[in-house]
Design a protein around this motif. Structure first.
Motif, mmCIF file in Angstrom:
data_model
loop_
_atom_site.group_PDB
_atom_site.id
_atom_site.type_symbol
_atom_site.label_atom_id
_atom_site.label_comp_id
_atom_site.label_asym_id
_atom_site.label_seq_id
_atom_site.Cartn_x
_atom_site.Cartn_y
_atom_site.Cartn_z
ATOM 1 N N HIS A 28 45.137 6.474 0.967
ATOM 2 C CA HIS A 28 45.450 7.542 1.907
ATOM 3 C C HIS A 28 45.041 8.914 1.374
ATOM 4 O O HIS A 28 45.410 9.940 1.946
ATOM 5 N N ASN A 33 40.246 9.413 3.422
ATOM 6 C CA ASN A 33 40.389 9.728 4.845
ATOM 7 C C ASN A 33 39.103 10.326 5.403
ATOM 8 O O ASN A 33 38.698 9.999 6.528
ATOM 9 N N THR A 37 36.742 8.198 8.017
ATOM 10 C CA THR A 37 36.532 8.671 9.383
ATOM 11 C C THR A 37 35.041 8.818 9.673
ATOM 12 O O THR A 37 34.606 8.654 10.815
#
Length: 190
Positions: A28, A33, A37
């Motif tokens: 995380h 992230n 993405t």
């Protein structure tokens, strides 16, 4: 060359993953992230390509490859140590940003200026390109957030900024050169 014989390794079972330099971070983390993405953006481009053909499909294929380059760039921290690395890390280049700008300008030349905001939709390809645009914007926000905390290649941020613009203009091309854009009517449902 990449060789993947075994897909699962169990090394991430405790919630950590390896970055491109071998260091381990939480799944995380801001860096994961950001490049996760970017990977999600790439998947949306794959969906859009199901409705694309010709030059649009070829350009989307190039973007998909660029997005893998971008993921490779973002998963490798410590840019200041690139010169000392065993192999030169893959980094986004200004030429990739310039290519997007040139393609945006060429597509935009065929369009009438906008006099209203447009709603995401129209043709199937345009709707998919709007999804690509919104996911790439999220990737950009996460990458900018990462850049506030750690070193990030400036061309990576620029690429993501241009990419969402590319998807917007391409969605208008996919809507019959903007003629089939769905216009926003402010307050229409009050």
């Amino acid at each position: 060359m990449v060789v993947l014989n075994k897909i699962y390794t169990k090394t991430g079972d405790a919630g950590e993953t390896a970055l491109g330099n071998g260091s381990r971070v939480a799944k995380h983390s801001s860096r994961v992230n950001a490049y996760g993405t970017v990977d999600e953006t790439n998947a949306t481009v794959g969906l859009a390509r199901q409705h694309a053909s010709g030059e649009m499909d070829a350009q989307l294929a190039m973007i998909q490859n660029d997005l893998f380059d971008l993921g490779a760039d973002l998963c490798r921290p410590d840019m200041e140590k690139d010169a000392d690395a065993e192999y030169q890390p893959l980094r986004m280049a200004a030429a990739q940003v310039s290519r997007l700008e040139n393609e945006i300008d060429a597509m935009n030349a065929a369009l009438e200026p906008l006099r209203s905001f447009i709603l995401p939709g129209g043709s199937a390809l345009a709707a998919q390109l709007h999804l690509c645009r919104t996911v790439s914007r999220r990737a950009e926000r996460l990458t900018v957030e990462l850049a506030a905390m750690e070193s990030v290649n400036a061309d990576a941020v620029k690429y993501l900024n241009r990419l969402s613009d590319w998807f917007f203009v391409a969605s208008r091309i996919a809507n019959n050169d903007g003629k089939d854009d769905v216009l926003w009517v402010p307050g229409a449902n009050r």
